[in-house]
Design an enzyme around this catalytic site. Structure first.
Site, PDB file in Angstrom:
ATOM      1  NE  ARG A  33      -4.238  -1.707   1.980  1.00  0.00           N
ATOM      2  CZ  ARG A  33      -5.328  -1.704   2.726  1.00  0.00           C
ATOM      3  NH1 ARG A  33      -5.497  -0.740   3.628  1.00  0.00           N
ATOM      4  NH2 ARG A  33      -6.258  -2.631   2.595  1.00  0.00           N
ATOM      5  CG  ASP A 141     -12.445   8.577  10.804  1.00  0.00           C
ATOM      6  OD1 ASP A 141     -13.208   7.588  10.786  1.00  0.00           O
ATOM      7  OD2 ASP A 141     -11.298   8.557  10.326  1.00  0.00           O
TER       8      ASP A 141
END
Length: 283
Positions: A33, A141
């Site tokens: 990633r 978040d």
């Protein structure tokens, strides 16, 4: 791009110490990633990228890293039974006797907003049955990027496909052939905030009736889960509910939560907690 043992340890420790995220078994995921992203950013190797990451005081690099290594996969009405529980066991009871101060709900990993907006749409539907009922949703978040997307409240047609047609009609405004925007009466119920669950819950001065913390603990080891559960327990009102992901459970942890059904836990009151609570409310 190769990740050396030393750089893997540095990156793993950084994520664990700052965000509680356990990457012990994620070495391949990190290389896959991050490799391309690191090249695009102009770094020649993982070492130079990690050096820059640790020197960045703005937190922007860390925010991008967290987003890359955690999956912000969500959609409207995900794990629908949780919303049914919220409606039947919390909001329906509140309709009969609206609590002073209203029903307070925390979406603790709100991602791009589908979860808190689902809660808000359900709340709006229930509040229309009794104007005295008030519901507020706090959504948090660790990624400012997904929070900014959530605040916009714009979703493609395929994203809202699982919602009841009546909800789409009542709570969305069509922008074009592909996109819809959440209406203000729903948006105004939700307050979005940046928050790292690994930090102390300092901004939270009020207690919540329900906390949604779904599909978060899959990234944590047991000691981190234990600490988080203590924070969430302390953030709930007596008898409040913690809702976690359907693939998660608290069976390996020492908590004061009582399991109500799979992935739903209730805050039970121990004698020690009751003494502390009564002392705080009387002071």
């Amino acid at each position: 791009m190769h990740l050396t043992d030393k750089d893997f340890i540095r990156l793993k420790n950084f994520m664990y110490n700052n965000y509680g995220i356990n990457l012990e078994k994620k070495r391949t995921l990190i290389e896959t990633r991050l490799g391309l992203m690191i090249r695009r950013l102009g770094f020649k190797d993982f070492k130079s990228y990690i050096d820059n990451l640790m020197q960045d005081k703005s937190g922007e690099q860390a925010a991008v890293l967290v987003e890359k290594l955690t999956t912000n996969f969500t959609y409207f009405m995900r794990e629908e039974q949780h919303y049914e529980f919220l409606r039947d066991e919390v909001l329906t009871h509140a309709l009969k006797k609206p609590p002073i101060g209203g029903v307070k709900i925390w979406s603790a990993a709100s991602s791009t907003g589908e979860e808190p907006y689902c809660i808000a749409m359900l709340a709006q539907q229930m509040m229309s049955k009794n104007p005295r009922l008030k519901v507020s949703v706090t959504a948090s978040d660790i990624s400012n990027n997904v929070l900014n997307q959530a605040k916009m409240g714009i979703y493609s047609q395929d994203k809202i496909a699982k919602l009841p047609p009546a909800w789409i009609k009542s709570f969305f405004r069509k922008l074009n052939d592909r996109n819809y925007k959440i209406t203000d009466n729903v948006r105004n119920i939700v307050e979005f905030k940046y928050f790292n669950l690994n930090d102390n819950i300092g901004w939270n001065r009020s207690k919540y009736d329900v906390i949604f913390c779904r599909n978060v603990m899959i990234y944590f080891d047991n000691p981190t889960k234990q600490k988080l559960c203590k924070k969430l327990y302390d953030s709930l009102k007596p008898g409040g509910y913690l809702i976690i992901g359907m693939s998660e459970n608290l069976s390996n942890l020492q908590t004061d939560f009582e399991r109500v059904r799979p992935s739903v836990y209730k805050k039970i009151i121990t004698s020690n907690w009751r003494k502390k609570y009564e002392k705080s409310t009387n002071s």
